[in-house]
Design an enzyme around this catalytic site. Structure first.
Site, PDB file in Angstrom:
ATOM      1  N   ASN A  87       0.845  -1.194   0.000  1.00 52.56           N
ATOM      2  CA  ASN A  87       0.000   0.000   0.000  1.00 52.56           C
ATOM      3  C   ASN A  87       0.880   1.242   0.000  1.00 52.56           C
ATOM      4  O   ASN A  87       1.871   1.310   0.711  1.00 52.56           O
ATOM      5  CB  ASN A  87      -0.900   0.012   1.246  1.00 52.56           C
ATOM      6  CG  ASN A  87      -1.956  -1.086   1.217  1.00 52.56           C
ATOM      7  OD1 ASN A  87      -2.502  -1.388   0.158  1.00 52.56           O
ATOM      8  ND2 ASN A  87      -2.228  -1.697   2.364  1.00 52.56           N
ATOM      9  N   GLY A  93      -4.746   3.049   1.862  1.00 50.77           N
ATOM     10  CA  GLY A  93      -4.848   2.280   3.099  1.00 50.77           C
ATOM     11  C   GLY A  93      -3.541   2.127   3.852  1.00 50.77           C
ATOM     12  O   GLY A  93      -3.469   1.358   4.812  1.00 50.77           O
ATOM     13  N   GLN A  94      -2.513   2.847   3.433  1.00 52.35           N
ATOM     14  CA  GLN A  94      -1.246   2.745   4.171  1.00 52.35           C
ATOM     15  C   GLN A  94      -1.388   3.428   5.525  1.00 52.35           C
ATOM     16  O   GLN A  94      -1.864   4.561   5.610  1.00 52.35           O
ATOM     17  CB  GLN A  94      -0.089   3.383   3.381  1.00 52.35           C
ATOM     18  CG  GLN A  94       1.262   3.123   4.032  1.00 52.35           C
ATOM     19  CD  GLN A  94       2.442   3.705   3.253  1.00 52.35           C
ATOM     20  OE1 GLN A  94       2.254   4.442   2.279  1.00 52.35           O
ATOM     21  NE2 GLN A  94       3.642   3.392   3.691  1.00 52.35           N
ATOM     22  N   HIS A 100       6.506  -2.028   3.675  1.00 48.93           N
ATOM     23  CA  HIS A 100       6.226  -3.391   4.148  1.00 48.93           C
ATOM     24  C   HIS A 100       5.398  -4.115   3.106  1.00 48.93           C
ATOM     25  O   HIS A 100       4.442  -3.570   2.558  1.00 48.93           O
ATOM     26  CB  HIS A 100       5.501  -3.375   5.504  1.00 48.93           C
ATOM     27  CG  HIS A 100       4.290  -2.504   5.545  1.00 48.93           C
ATOM     28  ND1 HIS A 100       4.360  -1.137   5.697  1.00 48.93           N
ATOM     29  CD2 HIS A 100       2.975  -2.796   5.425  1.00 48.93           C
ATOM     30  CE1 HIS A 100       3.147  -0.623   5.682  1.00 48.93           C
ATOM     31  NE2 HIS A 100       2.276  -1.610   5.505  1.00 48.93           N
ATOM     32  N   LEU A 101       5.786  -5.344   2.864  1.00 44.30           N
ATOM     33  CA  LEU A 101       5.101  -6.194   1.901  1.00 44.30           C
ATOM     34  C   LEU A 101       4.187  -7.136   2.684  1.00 44.30           C
ATOM     35  O   LEU A 101       4.661  -7.933   3.505  1.00 44.30           O
ATOM     36  CB  LEU A 101       6.159  -6.976   1.113  1.00 44.30           C
ATOM     37  CG  LEU A 101       5.695  -7.909   0.005  1.00 44.30           C
ATOM     38  CD1 LEU A 101       4.881  -7.167  -1.045  1.00 44.30           C
ATOM     39  CD2 LEU A 101       6.915  -8.570  -0.650  1.00 44.30           C
ATOM     40  N   HIS A 102       2.866  -6.995   2.454  1.00 44.04           N
ATOM     41  CA  HIS A 102       1.921  -7.927   3.076  1.00 44.04           C
ATOM     42  C   HIS A 102       1.964  -9.243   2.312  1.00 44.04           C
ATOM     43  O   HIS A 102       1.945  -9.244   1.070  1.00 44.04           O
ATOM     44  CB  HIS A 102       0.485  -7.406   2.960  1.00 44.04           C
ATOM     45  CG  HIS A 102       0.184  -6.158   3.718  1.00 44.04           C
ATOM     46  ND1 HIS A 102      -0.435  -6.176   4.947  1.00 44.04           N
ATOM     47  CD2 HIS A 102       0.377  -4.848   3.421  1.00 44.04           C
ATOM     48  CE1 HIS A 102      -0.618  -4.931   5.363  1.00 44.04           C
ATOM     49  NE2 HIS A 102      -0.138  -4.103   4.458  1.00 44.04           N
TER      50      HIS A 102
HETATM   51  P1  5GP Z   1      -0.676  -0.794   5.964  1.00 42.55           P
HETATM   52  O1  5GP Z   1      -2.123  -0.511   6.286  1.00 42.55           O
HETATM   53  O2  5GP Z   1       0.212   0.378   6.300  1.00 42.55           O
HETATM   54  O3  5GP Z   1      -0.452  -1.316   4.578  1.00 42.55           O
HETATM   55  O4  5GP Z   1      -0.272  -2.010   6.890  1.00 42.55           O
HETATM   56  C1  5GP Z   1       0.190  -1.870   8.197  1.00 42.55           C
HETATM   57  C2  5GP Z   1       0.006  -3.216   8.849  1.00 42.55           C
HETATM   58  O5  5GP Z   1       0.757  -3.244  10.018  1.00 42.55           O
HETATM   59  C3  5GP Z   1      -1.447  -3.511   9.226  1.00 42.55           C
HETATM   60  O6  5GP Z   1      -1.872  -4.716   8.602  1.00 42.55           O
HETATM   61  C4  5GP Z   1      -1.415  -3.611  10.744  1.00 42.55           C
HETATM   62  O7  5GP Z   1      -2.278  -4.599  11.260  1.00 42.55           O
HETATM   63  C5  5GP Z   1       0.049  -3.933  11.016  1.00 42.55           C
HETATM   64  N1  5GP Z   1       0.545  -3.445  12.295  1.00 42.55           N
HETATM   65  C6  5GP Z   1       0.347  -2.202  12.820  1.00 42.55           C
HETATM   66  N2  5GP Z   1       0.960  -2.093  14.003  1.00 42.55           N
HETATM   67  C7  5GP Z   1       1.569  -3.294  14.236  1.00 42.55           C
HETATM   68  C8  5GP Z   1       2.363  -3.791  15.322  1.00 42.55           C
HETATM   69  O8  5GP Z   1       2.663  -3.105  16.300  1.00 42.55           O
HETATM   70  N3  5GP Z   1       2.812  -5.063  15.207  1.00 42.55           N
HETATM   71  C9  5GP Z   1       2.516  -5.865  14.120  1.00 42.55           C
HETATM   72  N4  5GP Z   1       2.985  -7.094  14.131  1.00 42.55           N
HETATM   73  N5  5GP Z   1       1.756  -5.422  13.098  1.00 42.55           N
HETATM   74  C10 5GP Z   1       1.302  -4.154  13.147  1.00 42.55           C
END
Ligand code: 5GP
Ligand code: ZN
Length: 114
Positions: A87, A93-94, A100-102
């Protein structure tokens, strides 16, 4: 390292995470709020704000990131069906501004994504 970045803090051990893999460049850990039965994140330890900040200078690093995601997906038993998501920006949705790669799998994944 960016001092106020959550994933930099996970990368340097200041904040704990449930890790799957770590080397000098990369870290993989389980997402705290999983959106699929298997959902983990693969990050470079180097702070980059997101995929939109990647330049050709990081080509090798990003290649390693994708290769590691596939390798870990196979190890987790989802090698035949997984999705990689990057993202970029609030509208996409970031929420964490460290690349970070989901990696998502373990269920049927619909298309198009939300
Ligand atoms: P984004 O929405 O930026 O693409 O993804 C961020 C991801 O990081 C989300 O899926 C969220 O659940 C995860 N995340 C946020 N804070 C933490 C944390 O403290 N530890 C872990 N393991 N994941 C996190
Ligand atoms: Zn960071």
């Amino acid at each position: 390292m960016s001092s106020d970045c959550l994933f930099c803090k996970i990368a340097n051990g200041t904040i704990p995470a449930n890790k799957l893999y770590e080397d000098d460049e990369l870290l993989a850990f389980w997402d705290i709020n999983p959106q699929a039965p298997k959902h983990f994140l693969v990050i470079p330890k180097k702070h980059l704000t997101g995929p939109g900040a990647v330049t050709s200078k990081e080509a090798g690093l990003v290649g390693s990131l994708i290769a590691k995601a596939g390798e870990l997906a196979r190890q987790q038993g989802i090698g035949d069906g997984f999705r990689l998501v990057l993202n970029n920006g609030i509208e996409a949705g970031q929420t964490v501004f460290h690349l970070h790669l989901h990696v998502l799998g373990g269920r049927a994944l619909g298309w198009p994504p939300g």
